[in-house]
Design an enzyme around this catalytic site. Structure first.
Site, PDB file in Angstrom:
ATOM      1  N   LEU A   1       0.816  -1.217   0.000  1.00 34.87           N
ATOM      2  CA  LEU A   1       0.000   0.000   0.000  1.00 34.87           C
ATOM      3  C   LEU A   1       0.851   1.270   0.000  1.00 34.87           C
ATOM      4  CD1 LEU A   1      -2.861  -1.039   2.451  1.00 34.87           C
ATOM      5  CD2 LEU A   1      -3.014  -0.754  -0.026  1.00 34.87           C
TER       6      LEU A   1
ATOM      7  N   GLU B   1       9.189  -4.931  -6.828  1.00 37.28           N
ATOM      8  CA  GLU B   1       8.511  -5.746  -5.817  1.00 37.28           C
ATOM      9  C   GLU B   1       9.008  -7.177  -5.955  1.00 37.28           C
ATOM     10  OE1 GLU B   1       6.186  -5.725  -3.171  1.00 37.28           O
ATOM     11  OE2 GLU B   1       6.670  -7.862  -3.284  1.00 37.28           O
TER      12      GLU B   1
ATOM     13  N   TYR C   1     -13.882  -9.734  17.693  1.00 33.76           N
ATOM     14  CA  TYR C   1     -12.704 -10.056  18.500  1.00 33.76           C
ATOM     15  C   TYR C   1     -13.181 -11.135  19.464  1.00 33.76           C
ATOM     16  CZ  TYR C   1     -10.383  -5.870  16.761  1.00 33.76           C
ATOM     17  OH  TYR C   1      -9.793  -4.932  15.957  1.00 33.76           O
TER      18      TYR C   1
ATOM     19  N   ASP D   1       4.886   0.383   6.665  1.00 34.16           N
ATOM     20  CA  ASP D   1       5.353  -0.494   7.744  1.00 34.16           C
ATOM     21  C   ASP D   1       6.864  -0.405   7.940  1.00 34.16           C
ATOM     22  OD1 ASP D   1       2.756  -1.289   8.046  1.00 34.16           O
ATOM     23  OD2 ASP D   1       3.184  -3.448   7.977  1.00 34.16           O
TER      24      ASP D   1
HETATM   25  C1  LIG Z   1      -1.055 -11.315   7.422  1.00 35.39           C
HETATM   26  C2  LIG Z   1      -1.235  -9.852   7.654  1.00 35.39           C
HETATM   27  C3  LIG Z   1      -2.472  -9.378   8.085  1.00 35.39           C
HETATM   28  C4  LIG Z   1      -2.654  -8.025   8.308  1.00 35.39           C
HETATM   29  N1  LIG Z   1      -3.876  -7.578   8.733  1.00 35.39           N
HETATM   30  C5  LIG Z   1      -4.042  -6.261   8.977  1.00 35.39           C
HETATM   31  C6  LIG Z   1      -5.269  -5.743   9.420  1.00 35.39           C
HETATM   32  O1  LIG Z   1      -6.218  -6.495   9.639  1.00 35.39           O
HETATM   33  N2  LIG Z   1      -5.394  -4.387   9.615  1.00 35.39           N
HETATM   34  C7  LIG Z   1      -4.328  -3.524   9.391  1.00 35.39           C
HETATM   35  O2  LIG Z   1      -4.464  -2.305   9.564  1.00 35.39           O
HETATM   36  N3  LIG Z   1      -3.157  -3.989   8.965  1.00 35.39           N
HETATM   37  C8  LIG Z   1      -2.995  -5.327   8.757  1.00 35.39           C
HETATM   38  N4  LIG Z   1      -1.814  -5.767   8.331  1.00 35.39           N
HETATM   39  C9  LIG Z   1      -0.769  -4.782   8.128  1.00 35.39           C
HETATM   40  C10 LIG Z   1      -0.958  -4.084   6.819  1.00 35.39           C
HETATM   41  O3  LIG Z   1      -1.113  -5.049   5.835  1.00 35.39           O
HETATM   42  C11 LIG Z   1       0.231  -3.182   6.613  1.00 35.39           C
HETATM   43  O4  LIG Z   1       0.183  -2.126   7.562  1.00 35.39           O
HETATM   44  C12 LIG Z   1       0.274  -2.579   5.228  1.00 35.39           C
HETATM   45  O5  LIG Z   1       0.202  -3.575   4.282  1.00 35.39           O
HETATM   46  C13 LIG Z   1       1.561  -1.782   5.078  1.00 35.39           C
HETATM   47  O6  LIG Z   1       1.825  -1.599   3.755  1.00 35.39           O
HETATM   48  P1  LIG Z   1       3.306  -1.444   3.270  1.00 35.39           P
HETATM   49  O7  LIG Z   1       3.186  -1.167   1.801  1.00 35.39           O
HETATM   50  O8  LIG Z   1       4.023  -0.440   4.076  1.00 35.39           O
HETATM   51  O9  LIG Z   1       4.020  -2.821   3.545  1.00 35.39           O
HETATM   52  P2  LIG Z   1       3.754  -4.268   2.900  1.00 35.39           P
HETATM   53  O10 LIG Z   1       2.334  -4.433   2.513  1.00 35.39           O
HETATM   54  O11 LIG Z   1       4.362  -5.235   3.828  1.00 35.39           O
HETATM   55  O12 LIG Z   1       4.577  -4.213   1.551  1.00 35.39           O
HETATM   56  C14 LIG Z   1       5.983  -4.258   1.511  1.00 35.39           C
HETATM   57  C15 LIG Z   1       6.372  -4.903   0.203  1.00 35.39           C
HETATM   58  O13 LIG Z   1       7.760  -4.760   0.000  1.00 35.39           O
HETATM   59  C16 LIG Z   1       8.240  -5.930  -0.647  1.00 35.39           C
HETATM   60  N5  LIG Z   1       9.675  -6.029  -0.414  1.00 35.39           N
HETATM   61  C17 LIG Z   1      10.318  -6.183   0.764  1.00 35.39           C
HETATM   62  N6  LIG Z   1      11.653  -6.161   0.581  1.00 35.39           N
HETATM   63  C18 LIG Z   1      11.866  -5.996  -0.743  1.00 35.39           C
HETATM   64  C19 LIG Z   1      13.032  -5.902  -1.558  1.00 35.39           C
HETATM   65  N7  LIG Z   1      14.276  -5.960  -1.038  1.00 35.39           N
HETATM   66  N8  LIG Z   1      12.907  -5.731  -2.899  1.00 35.39           N
HETATM   67  C20 LIG Z   1      11.661  -5.663  -3.451  1.00 35.39           C
HETATM   68  N9  LIG Z   1      10.506  -5.753  -2.727  1.00 35.39           N
HETATM   69  C21 LIG Z   1      10.607  -5.912  -1.385  1.00 35.39           C
HETATM   70  C22 LIG Z   1       7.447  -7.052   0.004  1.00 35.39           C
HETATM   71  O14 LIG Z   1       7.405  -8.199  -0.807  1.00 35.39           O
HETATM   72  C23 LIG Z   1       6.076  -6.393   0.179  1.00 35.39           C
HETATM   73  O15 LIG Z   1       5.192  -6.676  -0.880  1.00 35.39           O
HETATM   74  C24 LIG Z   1      -1.594  -7.115   8.096  1.00 35.39           C
HETATM   75  C25 LIG Z   1      -0.360  -7.589   7.649  1.00 35.39           C
HETATM   76  C26 LIG Z   1      -0.173  -8.934   7.428  1.00 35.39           C
HETATM   77  C27 LIG Z   1       1.173  -9.414   6.940  1.00 35.39           C
END
Ligand SMILES: Cc1cc2nc3c(=O)[nH]c(=O)nc-3n(C[C@H](O)[C@H](O)[C@H](O)COP(=O)(O)OP(=O)(O)OC[C@H]3O[C@@H](n4cnc5c(N)ncnc54)[C@H](O)[C@@H]3O)c2cc1C
Length: 507
Positions: free
Chosen positions: A14, A34, A217, A301
């Protein structure tokens, strides 16, 4: 050969997709990589709050997100109980109608899961010109005064490419390899709980309320767990905790045990759920000490991990991506000085702190009554945290006297610098793209100001919500935040606007 890009975004979750979408929309050359083969298959963070929907509206994807999620406008019910038909401890929300935010936004919230939203964001980013490469991971990153050199590796072919970028957005998730490479520590709490994510198909009858998002919950004598419906009819997510301190691991939860737990959770002893996906997840509350190291910015994250209680992880990830995008675009265009980029951490880190603390308070109330929250800042009203938050940085000219508040009441928006410009039918489509001056009444004198679009908004409601007298004006940033306002007409509007823009754009 070295490939060139203005911004390299690492991670297409995201936060990465948000940064890519807004950077490309603003004309920046962006390459996103990605390591996975595609976007998320698990619904994970479901729900788009009103601020996210405002950003999506400005990106032109809000209607697609609403259409993709039939639950969106129907409501949200949150229940703490032993099981779906068991003892109810609290009903935290009945149908979401408790949320009246009409004073500050005309947009609805969404309820779509990540598996639905990410493809929409990806399509918008690519349509705007972003290059997105899957199965491609960053393996090395070195920066100098002029840029960043990154090594990318294709996970199938093993082929390596070197990319030279002006800036990098590290949107690489909670375990951020880039954050570790940069040596940025995090502070907070790990292992608050360890969760399984189990996606299953079943007929739960009326155990779950049709149409709305029905989130439970469950504090059952046998386990604690979350259970919710999804955008797919007959599909649910069951998320039981497991306890490593008791020697448990995800491997202990085989098919038969999960089926037995789902039967207990649903009070349907004969249920035959079809399990379609399982994964595991550690719930933590961690914030990076710094959100910036030179030319690299942590987003989503990678910058902070928050417990899911409150549903803000995904929403703030989208917010981070949008925030760093407009600032990088302004600097790369030459409209702003480099110091504007320091406002990213100054503005987004306090939001991260507020959201993490709020989610910890929620976690205590919903799942972990023993959690010690005594050292945390007080939980803000969730609506204020989402729509009434306040930025303090050099990209805002805070008015004196400053009451020191972190948030404002969303039922009574004030239009003060640092807060969201109240979204009204007459303003929402003017905001979210570039710098604008919204003028109460007479705009003729303000229209001489350079670098900004000037719009007259008629009516007392606008003047009241933006805190302006006739002839006054509000200067709103591309992210819809009020940077400065002149409550009364000023002597030399063009000179005044230039002075303010020079200050807030660090030039
Ligand atoms: C199983 C699960 C359930 C969740 N449920 C909830 C929920 O119910 N409510 C909520 O608020 N949040 C939830 N979360 C958290 C939420 O999904 C995250 O806060 C959100 O997705 C953050 O987005 P992001 O893009 O920062 O990180 P992410 O979605 O983790 O995306 C990071 C991306 O970077 C990629 N990546 C990492 N390192 C590299 C690299 N070296 N080279 C290329 N690509 C790379 C990964 O493959 C990943 O796709 C959940 C997370 C998980 C894992």
């Amino acid at each position: 050969m070295v490939e060139r890009t203005q911004v390299l975004v690492v991670g297409a979750g995201l936060s990465g997709l948000s940064a890519s979408m807004f950077l490309a929309r603003d004309g920046v050359d962006v390459l996103t990589v990605e390591r996975h083969a595609g976007t998320s298959v698990h619904s994970r963070a479901s729900g788009q709050n009103w601020r996210t929907m405002e950003l999506f509206h400005w990106a032109g994807i809000d209607d697609d997100v609403l259409t993709a999620s039939p639950r969106a406008s129907q409501g949200l019910r949150i229940t703490v109980a032993t099981s779906l038909a068991g003892q109810v401890f609290h009903r935290l929300m009945e149908d979401g109608s408790e949320f009246d935010v009409s004073a500050t936004t005309t947009l609805p919230h969404g309820m779509a899961g990540q598996e639905v939203v990410e493809p929409i964001m990806l399509a918008a980013a690519e349509k705007a010109g972003a290059r997105v490469r899957f199965r491609t991971e960053l393996t090395e990153l070195v920066q100098d005064n002029d840029g960043v050199t990154a090594t990318l590796r294709h996970r199938d072919s093993g082929e390596e490419t070197v990319v030279r970028a002006d800036y990098v957005v590290a949107a690489d998730g909670g375990r951020s390899g880039i954050r570790q490479l940069l040596g940025i520590p995090t502070e907070g709490l790990d292992g608050l709980s360890h969760c399984l994510g189990v996606v299953f198909d079943a007929d739960l009858g009326d155990r779950v309320k049709a149409g709305v998002t029905d989130l439970f919950y469950l504090q059952n004598p046998e386990f604690t767990a979350g259970l919710s419906n999804t955008d797919v009819a007959g599909r649910y997510v069951f998320a039981p905790d497991y306890r490593p301190e008791r020697g448990e691991s995800p491997d202990d939860f085989g098919h038969d045990r999960l089926v037995a737990m789902i039967r207990t959770a649903t009070d349907l002893p004969e249920l035959d759920p079809k399990i379609v996906w399982t994964g595991s997840w550690e719930i933590a509350a961690r914030i990076a000490e710094r959100f910036r190291s030179g030319r690299v910015f942590l987003a989503g994250d990678a910058a902070k991990v928050t417990p899911p209680s409150g549903g803000q992880g995904g929403n703030t990830a989208v917010g981070d991506g949008a925030d760093i995008a407009w600032k990088l675009a302004a600097v790369l265009r030459g409209d702003a000085g480099e110091a504007l980029l320091d406002t990213y951490e100054a503005e987004r880190k306090p939001i991260a702190r507020m959201i993490v603390d709020m989610s910890l308070h929620n976690l205590k109330q919903r799942m972990h009554p023993d959690l010690d929250v005594s050292g945390l800042t007080k939980a803000e009203d969730p609506l204020s945290a989402v729509l009434g938050f306040r930025y303090r940085s050099t990209a805002v000219l805070t008015e004196e006297p400053d009451d020191g508040s972190r948030v404002e009441d969303v039922h009574m928006p004030t239009g003060r610098p640092g807060f969201r410009a109240p979204g009204m039918a007459s303003t929402v489509d003017l905001l979210g793209h570039s710098w604008v001056l919204l003028c109460a009444g007479d705009a003729s004198r303000w229209s001489s100001a350079a670098d900004v679009d000037c719009h007259v908004i008629e009516g007392e409601e606008f003047a009241a919500k933006y805190g302006l007298s006739a002839g006054g004006a509000s200067l709103v940033r591309p992210d819809g935040i009020v940077a400065w306002r002149a409550k009364e007409p000023v002597e030399d509007p063009a000179a005044e606007v230039k002075r303010v823009l020079d200050a807030v754009l660090s030039r």
